[in-house]
Design a protein around this motif. Structure first.
Motif, PDB file in Angstrom:
ATOM      1  N   SER A  48       0.818  -1.197   0.000  1.00 60.01           N
ATOM      2  CA  SER A  48       0.000   0.000   0.000  1.00 60.01           C
ATOM      3  C   SER A  48       0.853   1.249   0.000  1.00 60.01           C
ATOM      4  O   SER A  48       2.042   1.223   0.253  1.00 60.01           O
TER       5      SER A  48
ATOM      6  N   THR B 231      -4.738  -1.654  -0.430  1.00 61.71           N
ATOM      7  CA  THR B 231      -5.009  -0.979  -1.698  1.00 61.71           C
ATOM      8  C   THR B 231      -5.572  -2.008  -2.666  1.00 61.71           C
ATOM      9  O   THR B 231      -4.976  -3.070  -2.864  1.00 61.71           O
TER      10      THR B 231
ATOM     11  N   THR C 113      -7.680   1.970  -8.617  1.00 60.75           N
ATOM     12  CA  THR C 113      -7.263   1.641  -7.258  1.00 60.75           C
ATOM     13  C   THR C 113      -7.808   2.607  -6.226  1.00 60.75           C
ATOM     14  O   THR C 113      -8.029   3.782  -6.504  1.00 60.75           O
TER      15      THR C 113
ATOM     16  N   THR D 283      -7.214   3.063  -1.791  1.00 60.42           N
ATOM     17  CA  THR D 283      -6.601   2.564  -0.568  1.00 60.42           C
ATOM     18  C   THR D 283      -7.567   2.748   0.598  1.00 60.42           C
ATOM     19  O   THR D 283      -8.108   3.839   0.800  1.00 60.42           O
TER      20      THR D 283
END
Length: 277
Positions: A165, A221, A262, A264
């Motif tokens: 991450s 993530t 993506t 997180t």
């Protein structure tokens, strides 16, 4: 068909109750959290047996439908969802005047009808309709609220493993730190996108987060297609301890409205809340 029509009508009534509840709080100068708003809506229009059926993760079917439907209010610009809670906008207040019934509100949302110009902002909370609640249905409504976490997030890019991450160097899933659980999972309706066999399961390795040694937050993530997602934080691969919106134990689901790519997700075990980036 009649059953489906009745279900849709009750959903419209609950959605109207959510908007009216937020309006009442705003006009009374009160603050209200998502769980209270959703619970009041279900109390006003209790679940029937079909709606009270528990889906994967222990979520009543009716709660999932209602929290998903609140996205329509956000899209219309009539309410906002954020870390500090849910709130009605000024245009949303006007909508309670322009569309005073559940049917009128539902038709306006379906057609994308804006609030007519000149519609005044109400000065008093909308009249609340009280319905009689059967004890059995009330019990079903007391199940953990679905929903929905009132943070709307958008992001874009490639999935990484829990240890990759952007939050710094994270430990592997299952790492232990003083005051931390053995493991933390993002259990929700996107688990299969992460490689799990089923959604809403807290046990698979595919949904576990990694503990960041520096921030002491659990981080993951993920790369997800565009969509509207819901999840909860499950501790130690079990639903026995889980946290939803605003860090509430067994609370409303966290929601993620995502453009694709993506995102997180970080969980703080001290506050029990999450953050998106």
């Amino acid at each position: 068909m009649a059953k489906n029509a009745n279900t849709a009508e009750k959903l419209d009534l609950r959605l109207k109750a959510v908007l009216d509840g937020l309006a009442g709080a705003a006009l009374s100068g009160e603050t209200v959290d998502a769980r209270a708003v959703l619970t009041a809506a279900v109390d006003a229009v209790p679940f029937d047996e079909h709606e009270a059926f528990l889906l994967s993760g222990g979520i009543p079917r009716g709660h999932k439908a209602l929290t998903t439907a609140t996205a329509k209010l956000v899209k219309a610009g009539w309410m906002v969802k954020g870390r500090s809670g849910w709130a009605i906008t000024e245009e949303g207040l006007r909508a309670t005047v322009a569309f005073p019934t559940a049917q009128a509100l539902a038709e306006a949302l379906a057609a994308g009808t804006p609030v007519p110009e000149g519609t005044p902002v109400p000065t008093e909370p909308p009249a609340q309709k009280k319905t009689r609640k059967a004890p059995a249905k009330k019990k079903a409504a007391a199940q953990p609220v679905e929903a929905a976490e009132p943070v709307v997030a958008e992001a874009a890019a490639t999935e990484t493993s829990p240890g990759d991450s952007a939050e710094a160097d994270s430990t592997a899933p299952g790492a232990v730190d003083l005051g931390q659980p053995d493991s933390v999972a993002i259990a929700g309706d996107f688990a299969q996108h992460l490689g799990a066999h089923d959604d809403w399961e807290p046990r698979p390795d595919a949904v576990q987060m990694g503990l960041d040694a520096t921030s002491r937050r659990w981080v993951r993530t993920v790369d997800l297609p565009a969509g509207h997602y819901a999840f909860k934080i499950a501790i130690n691969r079990s639903w026995d301890e889980n946290y939803g919106a605003f860090g509430t134990f067994n609370g409303a689901n966290h929601e993620l409205v995502h453009d694709g790519g993506t995102v997180t997700i970080a969980y703080d075990h001290d506050t029990k809340d999450v953050a998106f980036s």
